[in-house]
Design an enzyme around this catalytic site. Structure first.
Site, short mmCIF file in Angstrom:
data_model
loop_
_atom_site.label_atom_id
_atom_site.label_comp_id
_atom_site.label_asym_id
_atom_site.label_seq_id
_atom_site.Cartn_x
_atom_site.Cartn_y
_atom_site.Cartn_z
N ASP A 206 0.68 -0.99 0.24
CA ASP A 206 0.08 0.03 -0.12
C ASP A 206 0.47 0.82 -0.41
O ASP A 206 2.11 0.80 -0.14
CB ASP A 206 -1.11 0.30 1.37
CG ASP A 206 0.15 -0.24 2.42
OD1 ASP A 206 0.38 0.86 3.32
OD2 ASP A 206 0.23 -0.93 2.73
N ASP A 208 0.97 3.43 2.21
CA ASP A 208 0.94 4.07 3.88
C ASP A 208 -0.90 5.31 3.74
O ASP A 208 -1.50 4.64 3.52
CB ASP A 208 1.81 5.16 3.93
CG ASP A 208 1.34 4.94 5.56
OD1 ASP A 208 1.45 3.95 6.43
OD2 ASP A 208 2.63 6.54 6.26
#
Length: 286
Positions: A206, A208
Site C-alpha cells: 500500500d 501508507d
C-alpha cells in the site's frame, strides 16, 4: 552455508523443500514464533520461520525476535533473508513491488533489542545493517520471479499495531524514508549481534496514508496485495540457492565477524549466567 528465511505477513509456509520437517527449537530467550521448517532446496540446506506464526497469531510487538534469531543460529543458519510486508512512501515504489532495504530508522519502543546487557556489554556497528552480497542475490532472484525490484531503500520501523497517522506519514516522507513496516527492527540488529548475514526484502502492499489517490490504509487492502505478493516471495526463495554460491571464506561484508571488537566488559567481570545464554549467538568470541 545454511540459508534462513523469515516469512512475514502472508508467507507462513515454504513449499518445494526436500526432506522437509517442522522442528521445535528451544532457546535461552524463550520459544521462537513457531517451529522451524527445515529441508533442502536446490542442494542448499534451508530453514524457514514464519515470523508471526502459522495462522498469524503474533502482533509485531509480540514477535520473540531474540528467540527467533537464536533458534536460526542454533540450526546452523549463516545467511538470513527477511521477507516482510510494508507501506510505501514513494510513488514509484508501487503495491506489488519489492524493495531491497539497505537502511533503517528504528522507531520501536516496546521490544528487547539486544542479546547483551548488564554483565556483558557489547556494541556492534550498524552503519551498514544489511549484507550487500546477500541483498544482491535476493534482488536477482526477485527479478527472475517477475517482480519489479528497487535496490536500496530506508525502512522506517514503527511499533504498531496501528497504522500511521497522516501527520506521521508525511513526517517520515520528509525524513527521506522509502518504506514503513513493523518487524525489521530489532530483527536486523539482533542478526548483526549474532554475526548472521541479513537481507531485507520489503513487499509493498500500500501507499501508507500520505497518498491522496489511495485513501487510508486498511487491512482489507493489505491482504489483497499480500496474496499476490506471497507467491512472488516463494519464487524469490526458490531462486536464491543458484544465485548464492557457497562461500569458503569469511563474508566480504564482515557480517560474520561483527563481534570481533564489540564486547566491552572485561572477561573477569562478565556474568556467567548471561554468558551461558549467549552460547549460540556469541560462542565464537566467548
Amino acid at each position: 552455508m545454511t540459508l534462513g528465511i523469515i516469512g512475514g505477513s502472508g508467507v507462513y509456509d515454504l513449499d518445494g523443500l526436500e526432506d522437509a520437517r517442522w522442528q521445535e527449537v528451544e532457546t535461552p530467550w524463550g520459544a521462537p514464533s513457531d517451529a522451524i521448517l527445515t529441508g533442502r532446496l536446490g542442494g542448499r540446506d534451508m530453514a524457514f520461520l514464519p515470523r508471526h506464526a502459522r495462522g498469524h497469531r503474533l502482533t509485531p510487538s509480540d514477535v520473540p525476535y531474540r528467540a527467533n534469531i537464536d533458534a536460526l543460529k542454533r540450526l546452523g543458519v549463516t545467511e538470513v533473508v527477511s521477507v516482510s510486508a510494508c507501506g510505501s512512501f514513494r510513488e514509484e515504489m508501487a503495491p506489488g513491488d519489492f524493495v531491497i532495504v539497505d537502511q533503517f530508522i528504528d522507531r520501536t519502543f516496546a521490544r528487547a533489542k539486544s542479546f547483551f546487557g548488564p554483565g556483558c556489554v557489547a556494541h556492534v556497528s550498524l552503519a551498514h545493517p544489511t549484507c550487500a552480497r546477500l541483498s544482491r542475490a535476493a534482488a536477482e532472484a526477485a527479478r527472475a520471479a517477475g517482480v519489479t525490484v528497487h535496490e536500496g531503500g530506508t525502512y522506517l520501523a514503527m511499533e504498531g499495531p496501528q497504522f500511521s497517522t497522516r501527520a506521521e506519514s508525511e513526517m517520515y516522507r520528509a525524513w527521506g524514508c522509502d518504506v514503513i513496516g513493523m518487524t525489521n527492527m530489532p530483527e536486523a540488529k539482533l542478526a548483526r549481534e549474532a554475526e548472521l548475514c541479513y537481507a531485507s526484502v520489503a513487499m509493498v502492499t500500500d501507499y501508507d496514508c500520505w497518498h491522496d489517490d489511495h485513501g487510508a490504509v486498511d487491512v482489507a487492502t493489505v491482504v489483497r496485495t499480500l496474496t499476490a505478493n506471497a507467491e512472488a516471495a516463494r519464487g524469490l526463495v526458490r531462486g536464491l540457492p543458484e544465485r548464492l554460491p557457497a562461500r569458503d571464506a569469511p563474508c566480504p561484508e564482515g557480517c560474520d565477524r561483527a563481534l570481533d571488537h564489540a564486547i566491552i566488559t572485561a572477561a573477569d567481570a562478565r556474568d556467567p549466567e548471561l554468558l551461558a545464554r549467549l552460547d549460540a549467538v556469541a560462542g565464537r568470541v566467548l
